[in-house]
Scaffold this motif. Structure first.
Motif, PDB file in Angstrom:
ATOM      1  N   GLU A 117      -5.698   7.286  -3.164  1.00 41.67           N
ATOM      2  CA  GLU A 117      -5.490   8.459  -4.030  1.00 41.67           C
ATOM      3  C   GLU A 117      -6.664   9.428  -3.921  1.00 41.67           C
ATOM      4  O   GLU A 117      -6.472  10.645  -3.822  1.00 41.67           O
ATOM      5  N   ARG A 118      -7.879   8.915  -3.933  1.00 37.59           N
ATOM      6  CA  ARG A 118      -9.048   9.779  -3.858  1.00 37.59           C
ATOM      7  C   ARG A 118      -9.151  10.454  -2.492  1.00 37.59           C
ATOM      8  O   ARG A 118      -9.527  11.627  -2.396  1.00 37.59           O
ATOM      9  N   LEU A 119      -8.816   9.743  -1.435  1.00 37.86           N
ATOM     10  CA  LEU A 119      -8.861  10.340  -0.098  1.00 37.86           C
ATOM     11  C   LEU A 119      -7.804  11.436   0.044  1.00 37.86           C
ATOM     12  O   LEU A 119      -8.076  12.508   0.590  1.00 37.86           O
ATOM     13  N   ILE A 120      -6.603  11.161  -0.457  1.00 31.14           N
ATOM     14  CA  ILE A 120      -5.531  12.168  -0.397  1.00 31.14           C
ATOM     15  C   ILE A 120      -5.932  13.408  -1.188  1.00 31.14           C
ATOM     16  O   ILE A 120      -5.725  14.547  -0.748  1.00 31.14           O
ATOM     17  N   ALA A 121      -6.526  13.195  -2.363  1.00 26.22           N
ATOM     18  CA  ALA A 121      -6.978  14.330  -3.187  1.00 26.22           C
ATOM     19  C   ALA A 121      -8.039  15.152  -2.473  1.00 26.22           C
ATOM     20  O   ALA A 121      -8.176  16.360  -2.716  1.00 26.22           O
ATOM     21  N   ALA A 122      -8.781  14.511  -1.572  1.00 26.33           N
ATOM     22  CA  ALA A 122      -9.818  15.212  -0.804  1.00 26.33           C
ATOM     23  C   ALA A 122      -9.261  15.839   0.474  1.00 26.33           C
ATOM     24  O   ALA A 122     -10.026  16.356   1.291  1.00 26.33           O
ATOM     25  N   GLY A 123      -7.934  15.753   0.664  1.00 31.65           N
ATOM     26  CA  GLY A 123      -7.321  16.379   1.829  1.00 31.65           C
ATOM     27  C   GLY A 123      -7.236  15.504   3.058  1.00 31.65           C
ATOM     28  O   GLY A 123      -6.937  15.988   4.157  1.00 31.65           O
ATOM     29  N   VAL A 124      -7.487  14.210   2.891  1.00 32.27           N
ATOM     30  CA  VAL A 124      -7.431  13.276   4.027  1.00 32.27           C
ATOM     31  C   VAL A 124      -6.008  12.733   4.159  1.00 32.27           C
ATOM     32  O   VAL A 124      -5.398  12.345   3.154  1.00 32.27           O
ATOM     33  N   PRO A 125      -5.436  12.681   5.364  1.00 34.17           N
ATOM     34  CA  PRO A 125      -4.094  12.102   5.547  1.00 34.17           C
ATOM     35  C   PRO A 125      -4.143  10.583   5.452  1.00 34.17           C
ATOM     36  O   PRO A 125      -4.087   9.871   6.448  1.00 34.17           O
ATOM     37  N   ALA A 126      -4.267  10.091   4.225  1.00 40.60           N
ATOM     38  CA  ALA A 126      -4.460   8.658   3.998  1.00 40.60           C
ATOM     39  C   ALA A 126      -3.158   7.994   3.565  1.00 40.60           C
ATOM     40  O   ALA A 126      -2.291   8.611   2.945  1.00 40.60           O
ATOM     41  N   LEU A 127      -3.026   6.706   3.903  1.00 42.04           N
ATOM     42  CA  LEU A 127      -1.858   5.903   3.554  1.00 42.04           C
ATOM     43  C   LEU A 127      -2.339   4.596   2.937  1.00 42.04           C
ATOM     44  O   LEU A 127      -3.302   4.000   3.415  1.00 42.04           O
ATOM     45  N   ALA A 128      -1.667   4.153   1.879  1.00 43.04           N
ATOM     46  CA  ALA A 128      -2.006   2.870   1.257  1.00 43.04           C
ATOM     47  C   ALA A 128      -1.075   1.787   1.789  1.00 43.04           C
ATOM     48  O   ALA A 128       0.116   2.019   2.009  1.00 43.04           O
ATOM     49  N   TYR A 129      -1.631   0.586   2.006  1.00 41.68           N
ATOM     50  CA  TYR A 129      -0.833  -0.518   2.564  1.00 41.68           C
ATOM     51  C   TYR A 129      -1.323  -1.834   1.967  1.00 41.68           C
ATOM     52  O   TYR A 129      -2.484  -2.199   2.137  1.00 41.68           O
ATOM     53  N   HIS A 130      -0.429  -2.518   1.256  1.00 38.29           N
ATOM     54  CA  HIS A 130      -0.758  -3.861   0.762  1.00 38.29           C
ATOM     55  C   HIS A 130       0.533  -4.601   0.437  1.00 38.29           C
ATOM     56  O   HIS A 130       1.628  -4.017   0.424  1.00 38.29           O
ATOM     57  N   ALA A 131       0.408  -5.894   0.202  1.00 35.79           N
ATOM     58  CA  ALA A 131       1.580  -6.752   0.034  1.00 35.79           C
ATOM     59  C   ALA A 131       2.372  -6.441  -1.234  1.00 35.79           C
ATOM     60  O   ALA A 131       3.527  -6.872  -1.359  1.00 35.79           O
ATOM     61  N   GLY A 132       1.805  -5.688  -2.170  1.00 36.34           N
ATOM     62  CA  GLY A 132       2.513  -5.358  -3.396  1.00 36.34           C
ATOM     63  C   GLY A 132       3.509  -4.224  -3.233  1.00 36.34           C
ATOM     64  O   GLY A 132       4.308  -3.960  -4.136  1.00 36.34           O
ATOM     65  N   LEU A 133       3.478  -3.549  -2.100  1.00 37.19           N
ATOM     66  CA  LEU A 133       4.404  -2.447  -1.844  1.00 37.19           C
ATOM     67  C   LEU A 133       5.719  -2.980  -1.285  1.00 37.19           C
ATOM     68  O   LEU A 133       5.768  -4.054  -0.674  1.00 37.19           O
ATOM     69  N   ASP A 134       6.771  -2.210  -1.475  1.00 30.64           N
ATOM     70  CA  ASP A 134       8.069  -2.576  -0.926  1.00 30.64           C
ATOM     71  C   ASP A 134       7.981  -2.750   0.591  1.00 30.64           C
ATOM     72  O   ASP A 134       7.290  -1.984   1.273  1.00 30.64           O
ATOM     73  N   LYS A 135       8.686  -3.749   1.111  1.00 29.31           N
ATOM     74  CA  LYS A 135       8.634  -4.067   2.546  1.00 29.31           C
ATOM     75  C   LYS A 135       9.012  -2.863   3.403  1.00 29.31           C
ATOM     76  O   LYS A 135       8.357  -2.570   4.422  1.00 29.31           O
TER      77      LYS A 135
END
Length: 589
Positions: free
Chosen positions: A229-247
């Protein structure tokens, strides 16, 4: 490359083998080539669907008949694969260990001639390794089920004890063992103590590396989400990835990352072995892993194309304490816990040490004749070791007198004589206010050092850690002056730090792959063309051509098919598919 030739030769000779080759060292070719050379089907066991899908896509681009079987596939697709297996028209089949060891699967494959069976990421079989997976233990049965097929176990990270466990579990006791150098000269390593969660420092590091692909590892799902979230807010094309997200969402984000020329994946270690993106220019550990094996594998996601890349680790004593508590809570034998604790301390000793980082890692894996890399932060700006035994005695004494009832902030205030609302009993202690030689930050660093060395430890206390004395023998030895305590002190002259940063920036700038200004337009045109072709075929760009190959084309400017074929990464299949378009781009630029 390296020991590849020897490993590859074992398969056609019908001999089994164990191969430990560095990340990016071409392990997959060691079982792919024998599968093509020998009669029969090459069977590859791999732990992740993403990893299997990536390798299959790359093989198909090279004209190899490869497929994977997993639970996500439609029945019609599975039937077609079995038809091709029956016809003998399939060269390689990828399966998970769980999928392979199903009785029905073993029965069906036992009727098929096999060229070999390969066990990828073989360290997963060992309880001494960093990524133990119980389902891998079942794979020892392959020696019985497919007695005529040679077996090849491959991994990038295994120390001597782990290798022995692999050989025993997979019944490879008489097999040849190949262990290559763990050197990764393209990687510039660095590490620094972090303040708090270190999120602000991660933002700074990413901002210094714009328009580059990177991976940021965090220790928890919440940490991943907040950092992204902080990287995206800073204009970085960031993606979050972890096992808690939908497959399905994870699959979409993985595809986005693999297909992008510049993106930052913020992930837990759930995003690990399935990553084979060659142009990752940096890996940042916002939270460190728990062993050198895991560190080397995760850092190894950067620079797989051989171009300069970075591995940056942020760490703290709190990270160490958290990792130790996690190991202690596992339901495993005490002997395994002791080994994991030792591995953890060895890793932190490397992070907080004073010697060349890659050299320390290579020695850990048993490599001899190791020399300094000349490119890590400790080589570029050698730290000065300072004896702080007297100050350590003061800190240990203060913790002892405070009875382990307070956290590090209160201990620091006590040493400085600044405790708010301190009772008379505390202000009359001999340790109250005796630490005026250090600032608060200096004392925090020293407390961290004492925790790294096991002389202090933290109790969790529901998220408000309390500091107590650590190993009794070590504490007594420091009190008596029998054991000295030293701290790493970076040079006080800011120029040396600037030199180190300039050195790293030079490496960062190396991701232009040295095509030269006169060839830059052609290189970017080739990348744009590759991006369009990848989008048409729904594959990552690098399975068409790596950046290293495009850079070589831009430098050489081939004028015909024969010259283009001389570029590394342009095989006959890709020459036929893409040669005309590439040569046309060269002529127009």
């Amino acid at each position: 490359r390296g020991l590849q030739a020897g490993v590859i030769g074992e398969g056609p000779a019908r001999r089994s083998a164990l191969a430990v080759l560095p990340t990016g060292g071409g392990k997959s070719l060691c079982y792919q080539i024998p599968s093509l050379v020998r009669q029969g089907l090459g069977l590859v066991v791999s732990p992740l669907i993403a990893l299997m899908a990536d390798q299959v896509a790359a093989l198909k681009q090279s004209g190899v008949a490869a497929e994977r079987l997993d639970s996500s596939m439609a029945p019609a697709a599975r039937s077609d694969i079995w038809r091709r297996i029956g016809e003998g028209s399939l060269d390689l089949l990828y399966l998970s260990p769980e999928g392979l060891m199903q009785p029905s699967m073993l029965e069906r494959l036992s009727q098929v001639p096999l060229a070999l069976t390969a066990i990828d990421e073989a360290h997963c079989v060992s309880q001494w390794g960093h990524d133990f997976r119980p389902e891998y233990r079942m794979l020892g049965r392959l020696a019985e089920v497919f007695p005529d097929a040679p077996r090849l176990a491959v991994t990038a990270t295994a120390d001597a004890r782990t290798r022995e466990d692999i050989r025993n579990e997979l019944r490879l006791k008489d097999a040849q063992e190949f262990v290559d150098s763990f050197a990764r000269p393209e990687l510039a390593l660095s590490a620094e103590r972090k303040r708090g969660q270190g999120h602000q420092r991660v933002l700074e590091l990413v901002a210094e590396r714009p328009k580059r692909s990177g991976v940021v590892y965090a220790g928890s799902r919440d940490g991943v989400d907040k950092l992204a979230e902080r990287l995206i807010a800073a204009g970085v094309p960031a993606l979050a990835y972890h096992a808690g997200l939908d497959k399905d969402l994870r699959a979409v984000r993985l595809d986005q990352f693999l297909e992008a020329d510049a993106a930052v994946m913020v992930a837990t270690i759930a995003f690990g072995m399935g990553v084979d993106k060659p142009d990752v220019r940096y890996v940042i550990h916002a939270d460190p892993p728990a062993a050198i094996e895991a560190y080397w594998q995760e850092i190894g996601r950067a620079g797989r194309d051989g171009a300069p890349a970075e591995g940056i680790t942020l760490y703290s004593a709190s990270d160490l304490a958290w990792a130790m508590r996690r190991i202690d809570s596992r339901e495993v034998d005490d002997a395994v816990k002791m080994v994991q604790m030792r591995k953890l301390r060895q890793f932190y000793a490397m992070l907080d040490g004073t010697g060349c980082r890659p050299a320390a890692v290579r020695r850990y894996f048993g490599e001899a004749g190791v020399t300094q890399c000349g490119a890590c932060d400790l080589c570029l700006s050698p730290p000065q070791a300072v004896d702080v035994t007297e100050a350590a005695q003061k800190a240990l004494s203060a913790v002892h007198r405070l009875g382990g009832r307070f956290g590090r902030g209160r201990v620091v205030d006590h040493l400085l004589g600044k405790s708010k609302h301190a009772a008379a009993a505390e202000t009359q202690m001999s340790t109250y206010g005796i630490g005026k030689e250090f600032s608060a930050a200096g004392w925090r660093d020293l407390l961290d050092q004492l925790m790294f060395e096991g002389l202090l430890h933290e109790e969790p206390n529901d998220g408000r850690p309390l500091i107590g004395l650590g190993e009794p023998d070590g504490v007594r030895a420091v009190y008596r002056g029998e054991q000295r305590v030293s701290m790493r002190r970076t040079p006080a002259v800011t120029d040396s730090d600037a030199t180190g940063r300039r050195g790293r920036k030079r490496r960062i700038g190396g991701d232009n792959l040295e095509v030269g200004t006169e060839n830059a337009a052609l290189f970017e045109a080739l990348r744009a063309w590759r991006r369009d072709r990848a989008a048409e075929q729904h594959v990552p760009p690098y399975v068409i051509f790596h950046d290293v190959t495009l850079a070589d084309i831009a430098r050489r400017r081939p004028s015909n098919a024969e010259e283009l074929k001389g570029v590394s990464g342009v095989g006959q299949s890709k020459l036929q598919r893409y040669g005309t378009a590439v040569l046309d781009l060269v002529r127009r630029h």
